[in-house]
Design an enzyme around this catalytic site. Structure first.
Site, PDB file in Angstrom:
ATOM      1  N   ASP A 153      74.280  -3.511  43.802  1.00  0.00           N
ATOM      2  CA  ASP A 153      74.005  -4.966  44.137  1.00  0.00           C
ATOM      3  C   ASP A 153      75.109  -6.000  44.290  1.00  0.00           C
ATOM      4  O   ASP A 153      74.712  -7.010  44.577  1.00  0.00           O
ATOM      5  CB  ASP A 153      72.870  -5.410  42.917  1.00  0.00           C
ATOM      6  CG  ASP A 153      73.503  -5.406  41.734  1.00  0.00           C
ATOM      7  OD1 ASP A 153      74.810  -4.934  41.402  1.00  0.00           O
ATOM      8  OD2 ASP A 153      72.693  -5.683  40.720  1.00  0.00           O
ATOM      9  N   SER A 154      76.304  -5.311  44.109  1.00  0.00           N
ATOM     10  CA  SER A 154      77.398  -6.324  44.651  1.00  0.00           C
ATOM     11  C   SER A 154      77.259  -6.547  46.293  1.00  0.00           C
ATOM     12  O   SER A 154      78.038  -7.455  46.417  1.00  0.00           O
ATOM     13  CB  SER A 154      78.657  -5.341  44.195  1.00  0.00           C
ATOM     14  OG  SER A 154      78.639  -4.110  44.544  1.00  0.00           O
ATOM     15  N   ASP A 172      71.068   0.990  43.389  1.00  0.00           N
ATOM     16  CA  ASP A 172      71.143   0.039  42.286  1.00  0.00           C
ATOM     17  C   ASP A 172      69.982  -0.770  42.118  1.00  0.00           C
ATOM     18  O   ASP A 172      69.553  -1.596  43.197  1.00  0.00           O
ATOM     19  CB  ASP A 172      72.395  -1.049  42.625  1.00  0.00           C
ATOM     20  CG  ASP A 172      73.144  -1.263  41.310  1.00  0.00           C
ATOM     21  OD1 ASP A 172      72.540  -0.799  40.014  1.00  0.00           O
ATOM     22  OD2 ASP A 172      74.065  -2.332  41.253  1.00  0.00           O
ATOM     23  N   LYS A 174      70.493   3.332  39.719  1.00  0.00           N
ATOM     24  CA  LYS A 174      71.273   2.731  38.494  1.00  0.00           C
ATOM     25  C   LYS A 174      70.713   1.443  37.955  1.00  0.00           C
ATOM     26  O   LYS A 174      70.022   0.837  38.931  1.00  0.00           O
ATOM     27  CB  LYS A 174      72.607   2.561  39.042  1.00  0.00           C
ATOM     28  CG  LYS A 174      73.544   1.907  37.736  1.00  0.00           C
ATOM     29  CD  LYS A 174      75.000   1.931  38.144  1.00  0.00           C
ATOM     30  CE  LYS A 174      75.357   0.457  39.053  1.00  0.00           C
ATOM     31  NZ  LYS A 174      75.249  -0.834  38.298  1.00  0.00           N
ATOM     32  N   GLU A 208      71.191  -1.638  34.882  1.00  0.00           N
ATOM     33  CA  GLU A 208      72.077  -2.300  33.867  1.00  0.00           C
ATOM     34  C   GLU A 208      71.657  -2.626  32.331  1.00  0.00           C
ATOM     35  O   GLU A 208      70.526  -2.683  32.307  1.00  0.00           O
ATOM     36  CB  GLU A 208      72.482  -3.624  34.446  1.00  0.00           C
ATOM     37  CG  GLU A 208      73.411  -3.375  35.663  1.00  0.00           C
ATOM     38  CD  GLU A 208      74.078  -4.759  36.215  1.00  0.00           C
ATOM     39  OE1 GLU A 208      73.873  -5.963  35.393  1.00  0.00           O
ATOM     40  OE2 GLU A 208      74.645  -5.018  37.175  1.00  0.00           O
ATOM     41  N   GLU A 231      81.760  -0.975  32.496  1.00  0.00           N
ATOM     42  CA  GLU A 231      82.546  -1.886  33.225  1.00  0.00           C
ATOM     43  C   GLU A 231      83.253  -2.825  32.282  1.00  0.00           C
ATOM     44  O   GLU A 231      82.716  -3.547  31.717  1.00  0.00           O
ATOM     45  CB  GLU A 231      81.713  -2.768  34.321  1.00  0.00           C
ATOM     46  CG  GLU A 231      82.222  -3.832  35.172  1.00  0.00           C
ATOM     47  CD  GLU A 231      81.360  -4.375  36.363  1.00  0.00           C
ATOM     48  OE1 GLU A 231      80.410  -3.621  36.478  1.00  0.00           O
ATOM     49  OE2 GLU A 231      81.932  -5.158  36.821  1.00  0.00           O
TER      50      GLU A 231
HETATM   51  O1  KIV Z   1      76.821  -3.160  42.191  1.00  0.00           O
HETATM   52  C1  KIV Z   1      78.104  -2.526  41.847  1.00  0.00           C
HETATM   53  O2  KIV Z   1      79.089  -2.506  42.719  1.00  0.00           O
HETATM   54  C2  KIV Z   1      78.231  -2.149  40.628  1.00  0.00           C
HETATM   55  C3  KIV Z   1      79.666  -1.289  40.372  1.00  0.00           C
HETATM   56  C4  KIV Z   1      80.677  -2.282  40.197  1.00  0.00           C
HETATM   57  C5  KIV Z   1      79.799  -0.218  39.493  1.00  0.00           C
HETATM   58  O3  KIV Z   1      77.550  -1.860  39.878  1.00  0.00           O
END
Ligand code: KIV
Length: 313
Positions: free
Chosen positions: A60-61, A99, A129, A131, A198
């Site tokens: 989600d970055s 994510d 993934k 969080e 992280e």
């Molecule tokens: O969203 C992302 O890029 C991440 C990584 C930094 C692990 O969660």
């Protein structure tokens, strides 16, 4: 740009088997470092495929790296699914992890499973993934029980960075470190196949590692983890502005792109692009015939004189 369809390419050598969660567990057992990277589009997916990366995260970055938001919070499911599907089309071998964006899984186990299923069904992801610990532990268990591999994420969790006091290292006090350890263990028990740490001090990671049966992938968590992950735009030097301490720029991609766009603009303005090698030729006889036709077509009695156009509604 050439818009011709391109097959994902693999580096020369024997074809690699698609990476699975059990293969990552084997890599951990063998002490073989796991290489994970983010990707958000088809060309970057092709590059990481060619370079033999093990795990690709459509993080989600993307909210910040490619969509221009100020944080990861605003990105939604539709945006994430579109990016993940594009990445899928460029990948064959790495494990593809989608994510779950903020707001797509916290509400209930049912919401979490439904969102995870969309990543698998609509975007072709192999895993998802999510969080944090807390309620996310239950969500992770529900998703894993629904048959979808789940990766956890502890330490600095950007979706809730405000509650953590901003984008800064976590686990610097014994209390915070104990929380990271408890969350990681709870996610492991819930069935996560791997966990991202992280922005955690290296010594804290090192102390937790003997407790971890599943692979731990670090980003700013030191060298003791089973693998490393970086954001694509950070590692190839496409990000502008300041980067977190844990980022290493392995290339200066942005400077190279700036050079390219600047040279293009200069050549168009100078009239040196396009040059002879960029233009199509035509048989002189066909050209002469066309010019003759054009002359007739644009004369008063020509077939395409302006007055003949149908101007009606
Ligand atoms: O969203 C992302 O890029 C991440 C990584 C930094 C692990 O969660």
């Amino acid at each position: 740009m050439s818009a011709h369809p391109q097959e994902p390419q693999q580096s020369s050598g024997p074809a690699r088997k698609p990476v699975t969660p059990p293969m990552l567990a084997e890599m951990k057992a063998a002490g073989q470092p796991i290489v994970m990277v983010t990707a958000y589009d088809h060309p970057s997916a092709q590059i990481v495929e060619e370079e033999g990366v093990d795990v690709v995260l459509v993080g989600d970055s993307a909210a910040m790296t490619v969509l221009g938001y100020d944080s990861t919070v605003p990105i939604g499911m539709e945006e994430m699914l579109m990016l993940a599907a594009a990445v899928r089309r460029g990948l064959r071998t790495p494990l593809l992890v989608g994510d779950l964006p903020f707001g797509s899984y916290e509400g209930s186990n049912e919401q979490a499973v439904a969102s995870a299923q969309r990543f698998v069904k609509e975007a072709g992801c192999d895993a998802i993934k999510l969080e944090r610990g807390g309620a996310s532990v239950d969500r992770a268990r529900a998703i894993a029980e629904a048959g979808i591999p789940v990766m956890g994420h502890v330490g600095l969790t950007p979706q809730t960075a405000t509650a953590l006091g901003g984008f800064k290292a976590q686990g610097k006090t014994s209390e915070q470190a104990a929380q990271i350890a408890s969350e990681a263990l709870a996610l492991q028990e819930a069935g996560c196949f791997a966990i991202v740490f992280e922005a955690v001090p290296a010594a804290i990671t090192e102390a937790i590692m003997p407790l971890m049966r599943v692979p731990v992938i670090g980003i700013g968590a030191g060298p003791a983890t089973d693998g490393q992950v970086l954001v694509f735009h950070d590692l190839v030097g496409l990000s502008a502005g300041r980067s977190p301490k844990f980022v290493k720029r392995f290339a200066e991609g942005r400077a190279e792109l700036v050079r390219g766009v600047s040279a293009y603009a200069r050549e168009v303005r100078e009239g040196t692009f396009p040059a002879a090698e960029h233009i199509y030729s035509v048989d002189p006889a066909e050209l002469a015939a066309f010019n003759e036709w054009l002359e007739g077509a644009t004369s008063d009695e020509g077939t395409f004189s302006h007055a003949d156009w149908d101007w009606g509604p």
